[in-house]
Design a protein around this motif. Structure first.
Motif, mmCIF file in Angstrom:
data_model
loop_
_atom_site.group_PDB
_atom_site.id
_atom_site.type_symbol
_atom_site.label_atom_id
_atom_site.label_comp_id
_atom_site.label_asym_id
_atom_site.label_seq_id
_atom_site.Cartn_x
_atom_site.Cartn_y
_atom_site.Cartn_z
ATOM 1 N N VAL A 158 0.844 -1.300 -0.042
ATOM 2 C CA VAL A 158 0.074 0.051 0.127
ATOM 3 C C VAL A 158 0.953 1.116 0.079
ATOM 4 C CG1 VAL A 158 -1.911 1.331 1.030
ATOM 5 C CG2 VAL A 158 -1.788 -1.595 1.290
ATOM 6 N N VAL A 159 0.672 2.017 -0.914
ATOM 7 C CA VAL A 159 1.192 3.653 -0.823
ATOM 8 C C VAL A 159 0.327 4.425 -0.298
ATOM 9 C CG1 VAL A 159 2.006 5.227 -2.200
ATOM 10 C CG2 VAL A 159 2.605 2.853 -3.084
ATOM 11 N N VAL A 160 0.916 5.414 0.761
ATOM 12 C CA VAL A 160 0.054 6.273 1.578
ATOM 13 C C VAL A 160 0.602 7.564 0.682
ATOM 14 C CG1 VAL A 160 -0.812 7.467 3.643
ATOM 15 C CG2 VAL A 160 -0.182 5.039 3.462
ATOM 16 N N ALA A 161 -0.369 8.224 0.165
ATOM 17 C CA ALA A 161 0.015 9.440 -0.626
ATOM 18 C C ALA A 161 -1.160 10.714 -0.548
ATOM 19 C CB ALA A 161 0.233 9.247 -2.117
ATOM 20 N N PRO A 162 -1.303 11.258 0.559
ATOM 21 C CA PRO A 162 -2.310 12.303 0.942
ATOM 22 C C PRO A 162 -2.322 13.439 0.052
ATOM 23 C CG PRO A 162 -0.622 12.397 2.548
ATOM 24 C CD PRO A 162 -0.259 11.321 1.770
ATOM 25 N N GLN A 163 -1.001 13.878 -0.603
ATOM 26 C CA GLN A 163 -1.199 15.150 -1.510
ATOM 27 C C GLN A 163 -1.563 14.408 -2.815
ATOM 28 O OE1 GLN A 163 1.519 13.343 -0.231
ATOM 29 N NE2 GLN A 163 3.012 14.567 1.016
ATOM 30 N N THR A 164 -2.443 15.460 -3.203
ATOM 31 C CA THR A 164 -2.967 15.380 -4.577
ATOM 32 C C THR A 164 -2.067 14.882 -5.639
ATOM 33 O OG1 THR A 164 -4.726 16.960 -4.132
ATOM 34 C CG2 THR A 164 -4.318 16.311 -6.327
ATOM 35 N N LEU A 165 -0.855 15.459 -5.827
ATOM 36 C CA LEU A 165 0.136 15.277 -6.862
ATOM 37 C C LEU A 165 0.589 13.962 -6.634
ATOM 38 C CD1 LEU A 165 2.160 15.976 -9.257
ATOM 39 C CD2 LEU A 165 3.507 16.785 -7.592
ATOM 40 N N ALA A 166 0.991 13.546 -5.409
ATOM 41 C CA ALA A 166 1.562 12.298 -5.054
ATOM 42 C C ALA A 166 0.712 11.011 -5.388
ATOM 43 C CB ALA A 166 1.849 12.053 -3.574
#
Length: 136
Positions: A86-94
């Motif tokens: 699982v990748v946790v990416a809260p930023q929209t770009l990320a």
């Protein structure tokens, strides 16, 4: 040159989760370094699950071309394709970058998911209250 990218690895021995946390600026170079280190730790711990947390990244200076290349590479661990990650990416770009990585790598990483919070990551893996220890 801006602040350096820092990553660290933690492990939950009960649930066999390898957790990678990033801080600072994500570049092509730091992404390559992380990729090598992650395989080393995943092999050493024989982790069943992996979480990569980008919540503390301040700048995404990684190229989409590098992410595409990495996504298409066959993971180096036996049964790797069957190990949920699982990748946790809260930023929209990320979130967008890693969704692209997920789509590009569907053949090599069919169990990869991209979420916005650690709670979503734990839910995706079906894990409650993991206890992580810092790996040196």
């Amino acid at each position: 040159m801006g602040p350096q990218m820092v990553f660290r690895f933690e492990f939950d021995p009960v649930n066999k989760i390898l957790l990678s946390r990033f801080e600072g600026r994500l570049t092509d170079e730091s992404t390559r370094e992380f990729h090598e280190a992650a395989w080393k730790y995943a092999t050493a711990t024989d982790a069943s699950f992996g979480i990569v947390d980008f919540s503390s990244v301040t700048e995404f200076a990684v190229s989409s071309e590098l992410l595409r290349q990495l996504a298409r590479q066959t993971p180096g661990l036996p049964n790797s394709a069957r190990r949920p990650r699982v990748v946790v990416a809260p930023q929209t770009l990320a979130f967008g970058l890693f969704r692209m990585f997920q789509i590009e790598g569907e053949q090599t990483r069919p169990l990869l998911q991209v979420v916005r919070t650690m709670d979503e990551a734990f839910a995706a893996l079906g894990v409650q209250s993991p206890r992580f220890e810092l790996l040196e």
